[in-house]
Motif scaffolding. Structure first.
Motif, PDB file in Angstrom:
ATOM      1  N   LEU A  45      20.214 -45.227  45.722  1.00  7.61           N
ATOM      2  CA  LEU A  45      20.462 -46.531  46.325  1.00  7.61           C
ATOM      3  C   LEU A  45      19.720 -47.627  45.574  1.00  7.61           C
ATOM      4  CD1 LEU A  45      21.787 -48.150  48.569  1.00  7.61           C
ATOM      5  CD2 LEU A  45      19.828 -47.644  50.028  1.00  7.61           C
ATOM      6  N   GLN A  46      18.530 -47.322  45.071  1.00 10.85           N
ATOM      7  CA  GLN A  46      17.773 -48.314  44.308  1.00 10.85           C
ATOM      8  C   GLN A  46      18.497 -48.680  43.009  1.00 10.85           C
ATOM      9  OE1 GLN A  46      14.514 -49.920  45.074  1.00 10.85           O
ATOM     10  NE2 GLN A  46      15.625 -49.380  46.949  1.00 10.85           N
ATOM     11  N   ALA A  47      19.072 -47.669  42.356  1.00 11.69           N
ATOM     12  CA  ALA A  47      19.810 -47.931  41.123  1.00 11.69           C
ATOM     13  C   ALA A  47      21.039 -48.794  41.409  1.00 11.69           C
ATOM     14  CB  ALA A  47      20.223 -46.601  40.480  1.00 11.69           C
ATOM     15  N   PHE A  48      21.709 -48.494  42.525  1.00  9.66           N
ATOM     16  CA  PHE A  48      22.870 -49.284  42.908  1.00  9.66           C
ATOM     17  C   PHE A  48      22.472 -50.726  43.201  1.00  9.66           C
ATOM     18  CE2 PHE A  48      25.517 -50.954  46.397  1.00  9.66           C
ATOM     19  CZ  PHE A  48      26.735 -51.027  45.739  1.00  9.66           C
ATOM     20  N   ALA A  49      21.329 -50.899  43.936  1.00  9.84           N
ATOM     21  CA  ALA A  49      20.872 -52.248  44.266  1.00  9.84           C
ATOM     22  C   ALA A  49      20.534 -53.031  42.997  1.00  9.84           C
ATOM     23  CB  ALA A  49      19.662 -52.174  45.189  1.00  9.84           C
ATOM     24  N   ALA A  50      19.928 -52.351  41.997  1.00  2.59           N
ATOM     25  CA  ALA A  50      19.595 -53.028  40.743  1.00  2.59           C
ATOM     26  C   ALA A  50      20.854 -53.458  39.998  1.00  2.59           C
ATOM     27  CB  ALA A  50      18.748 -52.096  39.876  1.00  2.59           C
ATOM     28  N   LYS A  51      21.854 -52.587  39.976  1.00  2.00           N
ATOM     29  CA  LYS A  51      23.109 -52.925  39.313  1.00  2.00           C
ATOM     30  C   LYS A  51      23.801 -54.090  40.023  1.00  2.00           C
ATOM     31  CE  LYS A  51      26.712 -52.385  36.626  1.00  2.00           C
ATOM     32  NZ  LYS A  51      26.652 -52.769  35.193  1.00  2.00           N
ATOM     33  N   LEU A  52      23.800 -54.034  41.356  1.00  2.00           N
ATOM     34  CA  LEU A  52      24.428 -55.105  42.123  1.00  2.00           C
ATOM     35  C   LEU A  52      23.710 -56.425  41.897  1.00  2.00           C
ATOM     36  CD1 LEU A  52      26.513 -56.030  44.182  1.00  2.00           C
ATOM     37  CD2 LEU A  52      24.972 -55.266  46.004  1.00  2.00           C
ATOM     38  N   LYS A  53      22.371 -56.382  41.810  1.00  2.00           N
ATOM     39  CA  LYS A  53      21.615 -57.611  41.566  1.00  2.00           C
ATOM     40  C   LYS A  53      21.982 -58.213  40.214  1.00  2.00           C
ATOM     41  CE  LYS A  53      16.935 -59.487  41.391  1.00  2.00           C
ATOM     42  NZ  LYS A  53      17.136 -60.196  40.116  1.00  2.00           N
ATOM     43  N   SER A  54      22.142 -57.347  39.206  1.00  2.00           N
ATOM     44  CA  SER A  54      22.518 -57.836  37.878  1.00  2.00           C
ATOM     45  C   SER A  54      23.883 -58.516  37.924  1.00  2.00           C
ATOM     46  CB  SER A  54      22.533 -56.656  36.898  1.00  2.00           C
ATOM     47  OG  SER A  54      22.996 -57.084  35.626  1.00  2.00           O
ATOM     48  N   MET A  55      24.811 -57.922  38.665  1.00  2.00           N
ATOM     49  CA  MET A  55      26.142 -58.493  38.783  1.00  2.00           C
ATOM     50  C   MET A  55      26.120 -59.829  39.513  1.00  2.00           C
ATOM     51  SD  MET A  55      28.146 -54.953  39.676  1.00  2.00           S
ATOM     52  CE  MET A  55      29.630 -55.816  40.203  1.00  2.00           C
ATOM     53  N   VAL A  56      25.293 -59.894  40.564  1.00  2.00           N
ATOM     54  CA  VAL A  56      25.184 -61.146  41.321  1.00  2.00           C
ATOM     55  C   VAL A  56      24.588 -62.240  40.452  1.00  2.00           C
ATOM     56  CG1 VAL A  56      24.026 -62.249  43.281  1.00  2.00           C
ATOM     57  CG2 VAL A  56      25.112 -60.023  43.575  1.00  2.00           C
TER      58      VAL A  56
END
Length: 307
Positions: A45-56
């Motif tokens: 979930l942390q990796a997903f959150a980091a990827k999502l933050k980059s996209m945002v």
């Protein structure tokens, strides 16, 4: 439009991958959900959150979405990444609810104790001062392995056949409001290597609901913790190692229960029994001591709670 569309596609693919990985637990289980591991301790979930933050961040820089929507996404990421709040500590006894050292020479007032069986006296002279009781059945010179459940509830009504010096047990109690979170300390001297001594808080006019600490001089177990309910008496913890309290030394036997139902029985500061039980949830109405074999002097009784 190409960059926003690619970002949206990547976002949807990420959600799909996360859903698929979460669904794997369903392949071999009849339940829909598995145990939650917490966002802060879940690497996936942390990796997903980091990827999502980059996209945002990329979408924000390209002005590809409503600023309010971008902020909502940032708040969501922050909440998913934040560590879980620490659990509140269990309540601990901090208020003095009851104390008697028997230095006034009696048990009949300030505070008031009531004898329901056997003979109890108060001695303020000599080495073994305090509340005293002696029960030595004829012919008993050693431990006879008294069963853990021999002494049950309903001991708060006077037993006419048990009020003489020939009684097989002696019981005494005092009414006291005791919270469900408590620390009870008995300063006691034991003089015989047989029999048993019980003490603990009770509920109700008959004492049919209670917790009791039991000391078996020379026995195995040597210390036990019981739960008493209308359904019967159950042993919920015990200490099987030798425990010798006999002699002229005063020993501190403590019974602690915190707000999570964790109960600890200690002797002279050493924890010997630790068990969790949440069966009894209401406050208690008094404190009971039972001598069913032995010679004891209770120097002091101290009860702390939460008020």
């Amino acid at each position: 439009m190409r960059a926003p569309m690619l970002a949206l596609a990547s976002f949807l693919l990420g959600l799909t991958a996360l859903a698929i990985s979460g669904a794997r637990a369903d392949d071999t289980s009849s339940t829909r959900y598995s145990a939650w591991q917490g966002g802060a301790s879940n690497p996936q979930l942390q990796a997903f959150a980091a990827k999502l933050k980059s996209m945002v961040d990329e979408a924000d820089k390209a002005k590809a979405a409503d600023p309010l929507f971008i902020q909502d996404l940032r708040d969501l990421i922050a909440s998913a990444s934040a560590p879980a709040a620490p659990a509140a500590p269990a309540a601990q006894p901090t208020v003095r609810l009851f104390y008697d050292s028997f230095q006034d020479g009696n048990y009949t007032s300030n505070p008031t104790w009531k004898v329901t069986a056997g003979v109890w006296t108060v001695d303020v002279l000599g080495n073994n001062t305090g509340l005293k009781s002696t029960i030595i059945p004829p012919g008993q010179t050693s431990n006879q392995n008294i069963k853990l459940n021999d002494v049950l509830g309903a001991l708060l009504q006077p037993q006419s056949s048990q009020t003489s010096t020939n009684a097989t047990y002696a019981s005494i109690y005092t009414g006291a409001k005791i919270s469900n979170v408590f620390k009870i300390r008995l300063d006691v001297v034991s003089k015989e290597k047989f029999g048993r001594l019980d003490f603990g808080p009770y509920q109700g006019a008959g004492g049919g609901t209670a917790y009791r600490v039991t000391y078996f001089p020379g026995g195995n177990p040597s210390l036990a913790l019981q739960r008493v309910t209308p359904q019967g008496t159950s042993a919920i913890g015990s200490y099987a190692q030798p425990l010798v309290l006999e002699g002229d030394k005063v020993h501190a036997v403590e019974f602690l229960r915190d707000g999570a139902g964790v109960m600890t029985v200690s002797v002279d500061g050493k924890a010997l029994i630790t068990v969790t039980d949440t069966t009894i949830t209401k406050p208690f109405d008094g404190f009971l001591i039972i001598n069913s074999g032995g010679r004891y002097a209770i120097r002091a009784v101290t009860i702390d709670g939460t008020g």
